[in-house]
Scaffold this motif. Structure first.
Motif, PDB file in Angstrom:
ATOM      1  N   ILE A 144       0.825  -1.329  -0.029  1.00  0.00           N
ATOM      2  CA  ILE A 144      -0.154  -0.206   0.186  1.00  0.00           C
ATOM      3  C   ILE A 144       0.768   1.022  -0.005  1.00  0.00           C
ATOM      4  CG2 ILE A 144      -1.723   1.497   1.321  1.00  0.00           C
ATOM      5  CD1 ILE A 144      -2.579  -1.384   2.317  1.00  0.00           C
ATOM      6  N   GLU A 145       1.933   1.389   0.641  1.00  0.00           N
ATOM      7  CA  GLU A 145       2.860   2.300   0.667  1.00  0.00           C
ATOM      8  C   GLU A 145       3.582   2.525  -0.641  1.00  0.00           C
ATOM      9  OE1 GLU A 145       6.963   3.953   3.413  1.00  0.00           O
ATOM     10  OE2 GLU A 145       5.908   1.812   3.741  1.00  0.00           O
ATOM     11  N   VAL A 146       3.765   1.749  -1.247  1.00  0.00           N
ATOM     12  CA  VAL A 146       4.531   1.525  -2.634  1.00  0.00           C
ATOM     13  C   VAL A 146       3.698   2.139  -3.472  1.00  0.00           C
ATOM     14  CG1 VAL A 146       5.493   0.188  -4.551  1.00  0.00           C
ATOM     15  CG2 VAL A 146       6.145  -0.247  -2.248  1.00  0.00           C
ATOM     16  N   VAL A 147       2.305   1.695  -3.346  1.00  0.00           N
ATOM     17  CA  VAL A 147       1.138   2.272  -4.342  1.00  0.00           C
ATOM     18  C   VAL A 147       1.272   3.832  -4.254  1.00  0.00           C
ATOM     19  CG1 VAL A 147      -1.304   2.495  -4.874  1.00  0.00           C
ATOM     20  CG2 VAL A 147      -0.068   0.327  -4.447  1.00  0.00           C
ATOM     21  N   MET A 148       1.045   4.401  -3.086  1.00  0.00           N
ATOM     22  CA  MET A 148       0.897   5.775  -2.678  1.00  0.00           C
ATOM     23  C   MET A 148       2.252   6.636  -2.924  1.00  0.00           C
ATOM     24  SD  MET A 148      -2.068   6.356  -1.702  1.00  0.00           S
ATOM     25  CE  MET A 148      -3.571   5.502  -1.117  1.00  0.00           C
ATOM     26  N   LYS A 149       3.511   5.848  -2.821  1.00  0.00           N
ATOM     27  CA  LYS A 149       4.456   6.489  -3.165  1.00  0.00           C
ATOM     28  C   LYS A 149       4.660   6.803  -4.675  1.00  0.00           C
ATOM     29  CE  LYS A 149       9.608   6.196  -3.120  1.00  0.00           C
ATOM     30  NZ  LYS A 149       9.800   6.864  -4.412  1.00  0.00           N
ATOM     31  N   GLN A 150       4.331   5.706  -5.596  1.00  0.00           N
ATOM     32  CA  GLN A 150       4.418   5.740  -6.834  1.00  0.00           C
ATOM     33  C   GLN A 150       3.472   6.943  -7.424  1.00  0.00           C
ATOM     34  OE1 GLN A 150       6.200   3.798  -9.299  1.00  0.00           O
ATOM     35  NE2 GLN A 150       7.353   3.118  -7.381  1.00  0.00           N
ATOM     36  N   PHE A 151       2.349   6.973  -6.852  1.00  0.00           N
ATOM     37  CA  PHE A 151       1.472   7.918  -7.285  1.00  0.00           C
ATOM     38  C   PHE A 151       1.829   9.235  -6.884  1.00  0.00           C
ATOM     39  CE2 PHE A 151      -2.656  10.428  -6.545  1.00  0.00           C
ATOM     40  CZ  PHE A 151      -3.012  10.636  -7.761  1.00  0.00           C
ATOM     41  N   CYS A 152       2.396   9.591  -5.616  1.00  0.00           N
ATOM     42  CA  CYS A 152       3.163  10.950  -5.312  1.00  0.00           C
ATOM     43  C   CYS A 152       4.225  11.229  -6.383  1.00  0.00           C
ATOM     44  CB  CYS A 152       3.333  10.649  -4.010  1.00  0.00           C
ATOM     45  SG  CYS A 152       2.268  10.729  -2.601  1.00  0.00           S
ATOM     46  N   ASP A 153       4.973  10.173  -6.566  1.00  0.00           N
ATOM     47  CA  ASP A 153       6.117  10.552  -7.465  1.00  0.00           C
ATOM     48  C   ASP A 153       5.702  10.987  -8.687  1.00  0.00           C
ATOM     49  OD1 ASP A 153       7.832   9.937  -5.347  1.00  0.00           O
ATOM     50  OD2 ASP A 153       8.569   8.007  -6.159  1.00  0.00           O
ATOM     51  N   ALA A 154       4.430  10.471  -9.161  1.00  0.00           N
ATOM     52  CA  ALA A 154       3.981  10.887 -10.696  1.00  0.00           C
ATOM     53  C   ALA A 154       3.347  11.946 -10.678  1.00  0.00           C
ATOM     54  CB  ALA A 154       2.960   9.575 -11.084  1.00  0.00           C
ATOM     55  N   LEU A 199       7.443  -4.829  11.180  1.00  0.00           N
ATOM     56  CA  LEU A 199       5.883  -4.786  10.799  1.00  0.00           C
ATOM     57  C   LEU A 199       5.415  -3.633  11.404  1.00  0.00           C
ATOM     58  CD1 LEU A 199       3.460  -6.306  10.110  1.00  0.00           C
ATOM     59  CD2 LEU A 199       3.396  -7.550  12.160  1.00  0.00           C
ATOM     60  N   ILE A 200       5.569  -3.157  12.773  1.00  0.00           N
ATOM     61  CA  ILE A 200       4.854  -2.174  13.149  1.00  0.00           C
ATOM     62  C   ILE A 200       5.443  -0.798  12.448  1.00  0.00           C
ATOM     63  CG2 ILE A 200       4.733  -0.598  15.533  1.00  0.00           C
ATOM     64  CD1 ILE A 200       5.419  -3.084  16.973  1.00  0.00           C
ATOM     65  N   ALA A 201       6.609  -0.689  12.016  1.00  0.00           N
ATOM     66  CA  ALA A 201       7.103   0.480  11.374  1.00  0.00           C
ATOM     67  C   ALA A 201       6.507   0.551  10.085  1.00  0.00           C
ATOM     68  CB  ALA A 201       8.696   0.365  11.284  1.00  0.00           C
ATOM     69  N   ARG A 202       6.347  -0.502   9.284  1.00  0.00           N
ATOM     70  CA  ARG A 202       5.885  -0.336   7.917  1.00  0.00           C
ATOM     71  C   ARG A 202       4.475  -0.144   7.887  1.00  0.00           C
ATOM     72  NH1 ARG A 202       9.269  -5.405   4.964  1.00  0.00           N
ATOM     73  NH2 ARG A 202      11.021  -4.064   4.452  1.00  0.00           N
ATOM     74  N   THR A 203       3.659  -0.705   9.057  1.00  0.00           N
ATOM     75  CA  THR A 203       2.284  -0.592   9.024  1.00  0.00           C
ATOM     76  C   THR A 203       2.047   1.042   9.332  1.00  0.00           C
ATOM     77  OG1 THR A 203       2.007  -2.785   9.980  1.00  0.00           O
ATOM     78  CG2 THR A 203       0.128  -1.085  10.080  1.00  0.00           C
ATOM     79  N   THR A 204       2.596   1.389  10.292  1.00  0.00           N
ATOM     80  CA  THR A 204       2.433   2.887  10.667  1.00  0.00           C
ATOM     81  C   THR A 204       2.671   3.940   9.571  1.00  0.00           C
ATOM     82  OG1 THR A 204       3.167   2.245  12.815  1.00  0.00           O
ATOM     83  CG2 THR A 204       3.091   4.747  12.180  1.00  0.00           C
ATOM     84  N   ALA A 205       3.707   3.667   8.782  1.00  0.00           N
ATOM     85  CA  ALA A 205       4.296   4.501   7.618  1.00  0.00           C
ATOM     86  C   ALA A 205       3.120   4.400   6.736  1.00  0.00           C
ATOM     87  CB  ALA A 205       5.547   3.914   7.020  1.00  0.00           C
ATOM     88  N   ALA A 206       2.738   3.007   5.970  1.00  0.00           N
ATOM     89  CA  ALA A 206       1.541   2.981   5.077  1.00  0.00           C
ATOM     90  C   ALA A 206       0.297   3.783   5.413  1.00  0.00           C
ATOM     91  CB  ALA A 206       1.393   1.485   4.775  1.00  0.00           C
ATOM     92  N   THR A 207      -0.189   3.386   6.799  1.00  0.00           N
ATOM     93  CA  THR A 207      -1.157   4.235   7.304  1.00  0.00           C
ATOM     94  C   THR A 207      -1.346   5.544   7.222  1.00  0.00           C
ATOM     95  OG1 THR A 207      -1.792   2.295   8.607  1.00  0.00           O
ATOM     96  CG2 THR A 207      -2.805   4.428   9.039  1.00  0.00           C
ATOM     97  N   LEU A 209       0.781   7.774   5.147  1.00  0.00           N
ATOM     98  CA  LEU A 209       0.998   8.020   3.839  1.00  0.00           C
ATOM     99  C   LEU A 209      -0.423   7.974   3.193  1.00  0.00           C
ATOM    100  CD1 LEU A 209       2.802   9.031   1.551  1.00  0.00           C
ATOM    101  CD2 LEU A 209       3.289   6.865   1.050  1.00  0.00           C
ATOM    102  N   ALA A 210      -1.065   6.934   3.187  1.00  0.00           N
ATOM    103  CA  ALA A 210      -2.457   6.832   2.860  1.00  0.00           C
ATOM    104  C   ALA A 210      -3.457   7.872   3.166  1.00  0.00           C
ATOM    105  CB  ALA A 210      -2.993   5.377   2.860  1.00  0.00           C
ATOM    106  N   THR A 211      -3.444   8.212   4.548  1.00  0.00           N
ATOM    107  CA  THR A 211      -4.213   8.925   5.085  1.00  0.00           C
ATOM    108  C   THR A 211      -3.873  10.504   4.576  1.00  0.00           C
ATOM    109  OG1 THR A 211      -4.184   7.832   6.971  1.00  0.00           O
ATOM    110  CG2 THR A 211      -5.090  10.013   7.378  1.00  0.00           C
ATOM    111  N   ILE A 212      -2.782  10.850   4.483  1.00  0.00           N
ATOM    112  CA  ILE A 212      -2.353  12.103   3.893  1.00  0.00           C
ATOM    113  C   ILE A 212      -2.730  12.260   2.326  1.00  0.00           C
ATOM    114  CG2 ILE A 212      -0.442  13.592   3.452  1.00  0.00           C
ATOM    115  CD1 ILE A 212       0.922  12.501   6.076  1.00  0.00           C
TER     116      ILE A 212
END
Length: 464
Positions: A144-154, A199-207, A209-212
């Motif tokens: 999910i974080e990768v999807v959001m990152k690809q979109f932000c970059d584009a 696991l905790i760090a990646r879940t926090t980061a994805a949540t 980024l997606a929220t923002i």
């Protein structure tokens, strides 16, 4: 005038790439800090981390490759002034990302019960299994974080995911300190603690980024008008037509390096530990040309979508020059300070000596590694994905791995022989990428023909 234009295109790419490079370096810092902190527990946990991370990396790039079309198609849509297509690309990319993350997590969890079949030291297998099971489920939020990152970059906003990544790094370091070593009253869990922290760090980061992204006014124009309408399976098919070959191409390289790590483990646990340290250093420097590659892919895609064909060679070749200069600098650092770099990870004299010798080889293939990834990014931006996949197979599985086996086990070159063979594969990949990009831009432009074989794919994706 031509030099000024070349430098100007390179400067524009570099400025776009800075937050991307920083974000990719931040992602690597998670692995490097894990390696550094786990190394203090012992050689076997370090070797187990290397073994598990190679299996994880093999699956991760599958998901990453499937998400790369988001940046290609969204940047082309933005260049063409088509926000609807950009939003639908995000919506369908999320569907692909979630399904991919679930599939990877289930597959790695199942695989964790069969690690003894990989021919590794039994103690390494015992340490690796619980770590692999935990980190496997961190790949769902990571997708999910990768999807959001690809979109932000584009969309030209790479600084947002970069900031999130550095927060993720800091959280991961803190949780490692607590869970690996048993601080603040927590039990000392060793390598398993590192998995929980990830696991905790990646879940926090994805949540976060997606929220923002979904709540930001800046992205509102490019977000889907409706999220819960039925999936357009034709659009999914078009995205996979791009994404599957990109995934396969990435897998060719990552699987080659993963197989090389398995070969290292066949030699000894110390050799595998040395490989993990050296590859961590090389992978960290690789994040910088990878950032340039991402920026190049987006700029080429944007120019392609806007119909600015004449700019494509300038963007691509100035980016390749940037990569050559950057990786040449890192190669010099490896040559001059290899022992000092290895000493930051581990004090075992045998591991230090082995890792330092591998960094000498890494210094040689740094430039090839940078050129092949930037050249690949430029080809992705054009929508050219099928022929580069075949070339990756030849470079890594026809050239690199067979010669690695022969040099290491038939000619007695050991770990260094494996690394020299990887260097040969990277050299072949870089020569192909540069030649292919020249063929599709400079040569085809002079002939006045269609730019590339990916034209139909890109146009149908934008038109959907």
């Amino acid at each position: 005038m031509r030099l000024a234009r070349f430098l100007n295109e390179g400067r524009t790419t570099f400025l776009l790439a800075i937050p991307m490079m920083a974000g990719q370096a931040g992602q690597m810092l998670i692995g490097i800090t894990d390696t550094t902190m786990v190394a203090r527990v012992g050689v076997y946990p370090l070797a187990a981390a290397a073994f598990a991370q190679n299996l994880i990396g093999f699956c991760f790039v599958t998901g990453l490759g499937l998400q790369i079309p988001i940046s290609i198609l969204a940047s082309q849509a933005r260049g063409a002034g088509d926000p609807r297509t950009a939003g639908e690309t995000l919506r369908h990319g999320l569907a692909i990302g979630i399904c991919t993350g679930l599939g990877i997590a289930l597959s790695l969890t199942t695989l964790s019960f069969f690690l003894s079949h990989f021919g590794q030291d039994p103690e390494v297998v015992r340490e690796a299994a619980p770590f692999l099971r935990i980190v496997a489920w961190s790949l769902l939020p990571t997708m999910i974080e990768v999807v959001m990152k690809q979109f932000c970059d584009a969309m030209g906003r790479p600084s947002l995911p970069m900031t999130i990544v550095f927060g993720e790094v800091l959280l991961n370091i803190f949780l490692n300190w607590v869970l690996i070593f048993g601080n603040l009253g927590a039990p000392a869990l060793g390598l398993t603690g590192a998995g929980i922290a990830t696991l905790i760090a990646r879940t926090t980061a994805a949540t976060t980024l997606a929220t923002i992204v979904l709540g930001s006014g800046f992205f509102r124009e490019y977000l889907p008008a409706r999220w819960l309408i039925p999936i357009d399976w034709q659009r999914i098919g078009r995205m996979l037509t791009l994404g599957v070959p990109i995934s396969l191409s990435l897998l060719m390289e990552v699987a080659a390096f993963g197989t090389a790590a398995l070969m290292m483990g066949w030699i000894s646990a110390q050799t595998l530990a040395a490989h993990q340290i050296a590859i961590s250093c090389a992978a960290f420097t690789f994040m910088f040309p990878l950032g340039i590659s991402m920026a190049t892919r987006i700029r080429v895609g944007h120019a392609r979508g806007a119909g600015e064909r004449e700019r494509l060679p300038w963007i691509g070749f100035s980016s390749l020059a940037l990569a050559a200069v950057m990786m040449g600098t890192f190669a010099t650092v490896f040559l001059l300070f290899g022992n000092e770099l290895v000493g930051l990870f581990v004090k075992d004299p045998d591991v230090v000596a082995l890792a330092a010798s591998l960094l000498f080889v890494a210094a040689v293939f740094q430039i090839f590694d940078g050129l092949q990834v930037v050249g690949g990014g430029a080809l992705n931006g054009l929508g050219d994905v099928r022929i580069p996949t075949a070339a990756a197979f030849v470079a890594y599985w026809i050239i690199a791995l067979p010669s690695a086996y022969v040099l290491a086990f038939k000619m007695g070159a050991g770990g260094e022989g494996i690394w020299w063979s990887l260097a040969a594969g990277l050299a072949a990949a870089s020569v192909f990428a540069i030649t292919r990009f020249w063929w599709l831009t400079v040569r085809e432009q002079c002939k006045g023909n269609a730019l590339d074989q990916g034209r139909a794919i890109s146009q149908s994706s934008l038109g959907g």
